[in-house]
Write a protein that holds these residues in place. Structure first.
Motif, PDB file in Angstrom:
ATOM      1  N   GLU A  85       0.811  -1.219   0.000  1.00 45.42           N
ATOM      2  CA  GLU A  85       0.000   0.000   0.000  1.00 45.42           C
ATOM      3  C   GLU A  85       0.841   1.263   0.000  1.00 45.42           C
ATOM      4  N   GLN A  86       1.842   1.365   0.869  1.00 43.11           N
ATOM      5  CA  GLN A  86       2.647   2.586   0.949  1.00 43.11           C
ATOM      6  C   GLN A  86       3.392   2.839  -0.357  1.00 43.11           C
ATOM      7  N   TYR A  87       3.858   1.771  -0.980  1.00 42.19           N
ATOM      8  CA  TYR A  87       4.551   1.893  -2.265  1.00 42.19           C
ATOM      9  C   TYR A  87       3.619   2.470  -3.329  1.00 42.19           C
ATOM     10  N   TYR A  88       2.404   1.915  -3.410  1.00 41.95           N
ATOM     11  CA  TYR A  88       1.450   2.399  -4.403  1.00 41.95           C
ATOM     12  C   TYR A  88       1.054   3.858  -4.119  1.00 41.95           C
ATOM     13  N   ARG A  89       0.853   4.181  -2.863  1.00 40.74           N
ATOM     14  CA  ARG A  89       0.438   5.550  -2.528  1.00 40.74           C
ATOM     15  C   ARG A  89       1.539   6.565  -2.822  1.00 40.74           C
ATOM     16  N   ALA A  90       2.774   6.186  -2.616  1.00 37.82           N
ATOM     17  CA  ALA A  90       3.887   7.087  -2.941  1.00 37.82           C
ATOM     18  C   ALA A  90       3.946   7.345  -4.446  1.00 37.82           C
ATOM     19  N   ASN A  91       3.775   6.288  -5.245  1.00 32.63           N
ATOM     20  CA  ASN A  91       3.763   6.461  -6.702  1.00 32.63           C
ATOM     21  C   ASN A  91       2.574   7.311  -7.151  1.00 32.63           C
ATOM     22  N   PHE A  92       1.430   7.078  -6.527  1.00 32.65           N
ATOM     23  CA  PHE A  92       0.244   7.843  -6.887  1.00 32.65           C
ATOM     24  C   PHE A  92       0.426   9.332  -6.563  1.00 32.65           C
ATOM     25  N   ALA A  93       1.087   9.651  -5.472  1.00 29.81           N
ATOM     26  CA  ALA A  93       1.303  11.054  -5.106  1.00 29.81           C
ATOM     27  C   ALA A  93       2.086  11.784  -6.201  1.00 29.81           C
ATOM     28  N   VAL A  94       3.066  11.106  -6.778  1.00 29.43           N
ATOM     29  CA  VAL A  94       3.821  11.698  -7.890  1.00 29.43           C
ATOM     30  C   VAL A  94       2.917  11.894  -9.097  1.00 29.43           C
ATOM     31  N   LEU A  95       2.128  10.878  -9.406  1.00 33.95           N
ATOM     32  CA  LEU A  95       1.219  10.947 -10.557  1.00 33.95           C
ATOM     33  C   LEU A  95       0.188  12.052 -10.371  1.00 33.95           C
ATOM     34  N   LYS A  96      -0.345  12.191  -9.178  1.00 28.56           N
ATOM     35  CA  LYS A  96      -1.325  13.246  -8.898  1.00 28.56           C
ATOM     36  C   LYS A  96      -0.722  14.619  -9.175  1.00 28.56           C
ATOM     37  N   GLY A  97       0.506  14.829  -8.769  1.00 24.36           N
ATOM     38  CA  GLY A  97       1.165  16.098  -9.052  1.00 24.36           C
ATOM     39  C   GLY A  97       1.292  16.366 -10.540  1.00 24.36           C
ATOM     40  N   GLN A  98       1.512  15.316 -11.334  1.00 23.03           N
ATOM     41  CA  GLN A  98       1.617  15.485 -12.786  1.00 23.03           C
ATOM     42  C   GLN A  98       0.274  15.890 -13.394  1.00 23.03           C
ATOM     43  N   PHE A  99      -0.813  15.290 -12.917  1.00 19.39           N
ATOM     44  CA  PHE A  99      -2.141  15.673 -13.409  1.00 19.39           C
ATOM     45  C   PHE A  99      -2.438  17.137 -13.058  1.00 19.39           C
ATOM     46  N   GLU A 100      -2.154  17.526 -11.849  1.00 18.91           N
ATOM     47  CA  GLU A 100      -2.447  18.899 -11.415  1.00 18.91           C
ATOM     48  C   GLU A 100      -1.600  19.909 -12.173  1.00 18.91           C
ATOM     49  N   GLN A 101      -0.350  19.565 -12.465  1.00 26.77           N
ATOM     50  CA  GLN A 101       0.501  20.449 -13.248  1.00 26.77           C
ATOM     51  C   GLN A 101      -0.027  20.584 -14.676  1.00 26.77           C
TER      52      GLN A 101
END
Length: 346
Positions: free
Chosen positions: A205-221
């Motif tokens: 779970e922590q691994y997936y959430r860390a990757n998702f946090a990066v991806l979320k930043g890319q969508f917002e940018q």
């Protein structure tokens, strides 16, 4: 002659004392030399350093199938090395056109998750899932919870197979499936993928959430770049091969006009083409957008009639093999689309 008194010193004791000192010094020196020459005890050999064991990369914990490219890209970025991700629709093929074959079923039998778009994009999905004799596979609808826009599936020239859809067309009941072209709705799809990964593999779970946090930043940018580039443009209408950009247009205050409807196979009538020609002239539209997986015939016809240019815009339904080889992904193609929109609307 008077005699002088001469004092005679006895030097013998001093001489003996000096000799004793020299003798002692000689003994000390000899002892030092002997000590230096004597063999030293062998040094205890140092323990060899313990071998460094590098941790082997973690094997994928889950096997994931996606129906088409955007979901494949999002899943790969979230899953990283902990998820083995594949897609059903091959490169250069639109999900509107693809049909599964027996090989599709054999691959899915070993999968844990099947990520799909829904909203009618994959009309073959129920047939595929229903043919699988497994309870292991979990289908995941990535547009669940998203309120869809409603649109027209095709023009008046629908084939007989489209008759059932035509009945719904009048009531506007058919949903537009192209939600991924709005970066913030694509983010919602990525959130659904994250949830499904955590449920299937809670240990990571922590691994997936860390990757998702990066991806979320890319969508917002990406969303911020679209807002900045498209606000206050001289034009707000753009013409596309088929109606795939409604969500993007609504997000950024634009209006798309389609040569065809939601399905790229639909053919406009002569009257509809004439209306498009009038619209292009009335609004001073300088470019017509052509999609890479759709025949350019109609766009070329309109361009020849109106003098408009043709630009490519990519709805990301399926990247071409050469685009994948060049390292393109959802974000790079969406930025290419932004450049084209900016040019067409200025």
């Amino acid at each position: 002659m008077a005699n002088k008194n001469i004092t005679i010193y006895n030097l013998e004791p001093e001489v003996f004392k000096l000799k004793r000192i020299i003798f002692l010094l000689a003994l000390c020196l000899a002892g030092m030399l002997l000590a230096g020459c004597a063999p030293r005890p062998a040094a205890t050999p140092a323990e060899p350093p313990a071998p460094v064991t590098l941790a082997a990369p973690a094997a994928p914990a889950i096997k994931v199938y996606t129906t088409f490219y955007p979901l494949y890209d999002f899943a790969g970025k979230i899953g990283g090395e902990r998820a083995e991700v594949a897609k059903l629709v091959p490169p250069g093929v639109s999900p509107h056109d693809w049909e599964p074959d027996p090989g599709t079923l054999s691959g899915l039998k070993a999968a844990d998750l099947l990520l799909y778009n829904g909203l009618g994009l994959e009309p073959w999905l129920d047939k595929v899932v229903g043919a699988l004799e497994t309870t292991k596979l979990i289908p995941v609808n990535t547009t669940e919870g998203i309120e869809p826009l409603r649109g027209v599936p095709c023009g008046p020239a629908c084939t007989p197979d489209e008759e059932e859809k035509k009945k719904k067309e009048a009531a506007g009941e058919l949903p537009d499936p192209h939600v991924w072209l709005d970066p913030l709705l694509a983010l919602k799809q990525a959130e659904r993928i994250l949830e499904s990964f955590v449920a299937a593999d809670p240990d990571s779970e922590q691994y997936y959430r860390a990757n998702f946090a990066v991806l979320k930043g890319q969508f917002e940018q990406l969303d911020a770049e679209y807002r900045e580039a498209l606000q206050g443009k001289a034009r707000d209408k753009f013409i596309v091969t088929h109606l795939s950009f409604a969500y993007l247009a609504e997000r950024y205050g634009l209006k798309q006009v389609g040569i065809a409807g939601l399905s790229p196979q639909a053919e406009p009538t002569a009257r509809e083409l004439a209306e498009l020609v009038e619209l292009i002239r009335a609004y001073g539209i300088r470019y017509i957008f052509q999609e890479p997986l759709v025949s350019p015939r109609l766009a070329q016809m309109l361009a020849a009639e109106t003098g408009a240019g043709i630009l490519e815009i990519n709805p990301l339904e399926g990247l071409l093999p050469e685009e994948i080889s060049a390292g393109k992904d959802y974000f790079s193609v969406m930025r290419e689309n932004l450049v084209q929109l900016y040019r067409a609307l200025e």
